[in-house]
Motif scaffolding. Structure first.
Motif, PDB file in Angstrom:
ATOM      1  N   ASN A   1       0.519  -1.124   0.258  1.00  0.00           N
ATOM      2  CA  ASN A   1      -0.111   0.555  -0.185  1.00  0.00           C
ATOM      3  C   ASN A   1       1.009   1.147   0.116  1.00  0.00           C
ATOM      4  OD1 ASN A   1      -1.307   2.178   0.603  1.00  0.00           O
ATOM      5  ND2 ASN A   1      -2.998   0.850   2.365  1.00  0.00           N
TER       6      ASN A   1
ATOM      7  N   LEU B 228      -7.123  -5.000  -0.287  1.00  0.00           N
ATOM      8  CA  LEU B 228      -7.132  -3.578  -0.998  1.00  0.00           C
ATOM      9  C   LEU B 228      -7.954  -3.708  -1.626  1.00  0.00           C
ATOM     10  CD1 LEU B 228      -3.045  -3.756  -0.347  1.00  0.00           C
ATOM     11  CD2 LEU B 228      -4.645  -2.015  -0.271  1.00  0.00           C
ATOM     12  N   ARG B 229      -8.933  -4.369  -1.940  1.00  0.00           N
ATOM     13  CA  ARG B 229      -9.599  -4.101  -3.071  1.00  0.00           C
ATOM     14  C   ARG B 229     -10.384  -3.040  -2.989  1.00  0.00           C
ATOM     15  NH1 ARG B 229     -12.936  -8.100  -5.475  1.00  0.00           N
ATOM     16  NH2 ARG B 229     -11.996  -9.973  -4.282  1.00  0.00           N
ATOM     17  N   LEU B 230     -10.069  -2.083  -4.396  1.00  0.00           N
ATOM     18  CA  LEU B 230     -10.207  -1.430  -4.755  1.00  0.00           C
ATOM     19  C   LEU B 230     -11.594  -1.433  -5.289  1.00  0.00           C
ATOM     20  CD1 LEU B 230      -7.689   0.215  -6.443  1.00  0.00           C
ATOM     21  CD2 LEU B 230      -8.042   0.735  -3.871  1.00  0.00           C
TER      22      LEU B 230
ATOM     23  N   ALA C 297      -0.944  -4.538   3.178  1.00  0.00           N
ATOM     24  CA  ALA C 297      -2.346  -3.863   3.184  1.00  0.00           C
ATOM     25  C   ALA C 297      -1.981  -2.246   4.020  1.00  0.00           C
ATOM     26  CB  ALA C 297      -3.627  -4.004   4.084  1.00  0.00           C
TER      27      ALA C 297
ATOM     28  N   HIS D  19      -9.253   2.174   5.160  1.00  0.00           N
ATOM     29  CA  HIS D  19     -10.250   2.215   4.725  1.00  0.00           C
ATOM     30  C   HIS D  19     -10.381   3.542   3.945  1.00  0.00           C
ATOM     31  CE1 HIS D  19     -15.047   2.375   3.038  1.00  0.00           C
ATOM     32  NE2 HIS D  19     -14.450   4.049   3.491  1.00  0.00           N
TER      33      HIS D  19
ATOM     34  N   SER E 155      -7.087   4.972   2.899  1.00  0.00           N
ATOM     35  CA  SER E 155      -5.906   5.273   2.149  1.00  0.00           C
ATOM     36  C   SER E 155      -6.885   4.380   0.532  1.00  0.00           C
ATOM     37  CB  SER E 155      -4.826   3.926   2.573  1.00  0.00           C
ATOM     38  OG  SER E 155      -5.523   3.150   2.636  1.00  0.00           O
ATOM     39  N   LEU E 156      -7.851   3.918   0.320  1.00  0.00           N
ATOM     40  CA  LEU E 156      -8.208   2.693  -0.362  1.00  0.00           C
ATOM     41  C   LEU E 156      -8.858   4.443  -1.836  1.00  0.00           C
ATOM     42  CD1 LEU E 156     -10.277   0.165   0.471  1.00  0.00           C
ATOM     43  CD2 LEU E 156      -7.890   0.242   0.119  1.00  0.00           C
ATOM     44  N   GLN E 157      -9.724   5.051  -0.920  1.00  0.00           N
ATOM     45  CA  GLN E 157      -9.977   6.281  -2.028  1.00  0.00           C
ATOM     46  C   GLN E 157      -8.455   6.828  -2.007  1.00  0.00           C
ATOM     47  OE1 GLN E 157     -13.046   6.513  -2.619  1.00  0.00           O
ATOM     48  NE2 GLN E 157     -12.252   7.972  -4.375  1.00  0.00           N
TER      49      GLN E 157
ATOM     50  N   ARG F 158      -7.576   5.234  -4.750  1.00  0.00           N
ATOM     51  CA  ARG F 158      -8.796   4.763  -6.472  1.00  0.00           C
ATOM     52  C   ARG F 158      -7.552   5.640  -7.249  1.00  0.00           C
ATOM     53  NH1 ARG F 158     -12.346   3.282  -2.370  1.00  0.00           N
ATOM     54  NH2 ARG F 158     -13.233   1.105  -2.332  1.00  0.00           N
TER      55      ARG F 158
ATOM     56  N   THR G  75      -7.486  -4.186  -8.122  1.00  0.00           N
ATOM     57  CA  THR G  75      -6.606  -3.496  -6.915  1.00  0.00           C
ATOM     58  C   THR G  75      -6.144  -2.799  -6.674  1.00  0.00           C
ATOM     59  OG1 THR G  75      -5.105  -5.194  -7.709  1.00  0.00           O
ATOM     60  CG2 THR G  75      -6.462  -5.998  -6.341  1.00  0.00           C
TER      61      THR G  75
END
Length: 353
Positions: free
Chosen positions: A26, A180-182, A205, A259, A261-263, A266, A288
């Motif tokens: 990540n 890490l699923r986007l 992650a 959560h 970090s995923l945004q 993307r 991902t």
């Protein structure tokens, strides 16, 4: 027997790349609170050899009884351990077999070769079935499940091989990239996941891949097998830093950071994909913050990776994954993406000279 070459992303003999696109870690990390926990770990003492508190915390986090938590020094360590365990269930007259994903992390095959498991093309006939979702290197869904997995429901334990021990046709779902699923959706329902071994390595992650620590959630009904796999582990399979990382993984503030970090990832991914496509690259879809891409026609991927490495930029040549001519790229921040674009332009100009 010719040993398989061990090829990995990340630092190499030349040291740590300045811009490392070859790792799936990540890029928003390290997670500050987990890093602080790791740095504060008491390395002057042994951990509790039974890992009582850690097992309890991971069990609460996943809503399972503690016996289902099997700790491991790393995902790779567990891959070799469960392969050895499967091998031990067989006899000379009935050698054990394995089914590997078409494109996958090399340690599945390394372990199978080391323990003499024979490769099978279809999962229903294999003693050990490896799945990874989202997958590496593609970051996509896993597609080749044994038929019984899709038939598993909460009320149909008798339809699953885990209802009888020793196990046969067991499935290990490597869930390293699930946090890490986007995008996309898991292939298995909650009920179906209860019937397979779920392997987790949160260091990716969290952006702390140098801390080696992992755990597996055993299938419901596989208590004997979980105990056997625990018995195969060395004492203190996790050190103080690994314990600190996994304990911090279960905390609400860690999950909130992830959560968020995923945004960010993307947005970075969209920018990186568009930049490569503008340069003539073909990009495969993924769920991902990493993906596979093919350079423009006429550009040799292996030679390009070597040239970029001299400029402090590292990509992951995907040949060892069974994808010659392709590379895998982790998503990095805009500054690193701009450095990649500049290095690619320099490399292209040299090729035209």
């Amino acid at each position: 027997m010719n040993p398989l070459a061990r090829i990995h992303g990340g630092p190499d003999a030349q040291g740590a790349p300045r811009y490392d696109f070859s790792s799936n870690s990540n890029a928003c990390g390290p997670c500050p609170q987990v890093l602080a926990a790791v740095q504060a770990a008491d390395a002057t003492r042994y951990p509790d050899a039974a890992y009582t508190d850690l097992r309890a915390a991971l069990a609460r986090f996943h809503g399972v009884p503690p016996w289902r938590v099997v700790l491991a020094g790393s995902a790779s360590e567990f891959i070799f351990r469960i392969t050895a365990w499967v091998k031990g269930q067989g006899t000379q007259q009935a050698p054990r077999t394995v089914c590997l994903p078409r494109h996958a992390y090399g340690d599945y095959a390394h372990a199978a070769q080391a323990w003499g498991l024979q490769s099978m093309a279809t999962p229903d006939a294999a003693d050990l079935v490896w799945a990874c979702e989202p997958s590496s290197p593609l970051g996509q869904a896993h597609t080749t499940w044994p038929a019984w997995v899709h038939h598993a429901t909460d009320g149909a334990l008798h339809n699953s091989p885990i209802a009888r021990e020793p196990l046969c046709n067991i499935v290990v779902l490597d869930s390293a990239y699930a946090p890490l699923r986007l995008g996309g959706r898991p292939s298995l329902s909650n009920a179906q996941r209860k019937r397979v071994w779920q392997l987790f390595s949160p260091n990716k992650a969290l952006g702390l891949t140098g801390v080696r620590a992992s755990f597996t959630i055993a299938p419901a009904g596989a208590q004997q097998a979980a105990a056997q796999l625990d018995a195969l582990a060395p004492s203190w399979v996790l050190g103080a830093h690994g314990v600190a990382l996994l304990m911090a993984w279960t905390q609400a503030d860690t999950q909130a950071w992830l959560h968020s970090s995923l945004q960010t990832l993307r947005g970075w991914k969209q920018r990186q994909v568009l930049a490569l496509q503008a340069l003539g690259w073909t990009v495969q879809p993924s769920d991902t913050p990493f993906f596979c891409a093919q350079p423009p026609r006429g550009m040799d991927a292996v030679a390009m990776c070597a040239q970029l490495r001299t400029q402090g930029v590292k990509l992951r040549d995907a040949t060892s994954f069974g994808l010659p001519g392709w590379v895998r790229l982790g998503v990095l921040p805009p500054q690193a993406q701009d450095a990649l674009g500049a290095a690619l332009s320099t490399t292209a100009n040299k090729g035209q000279a």
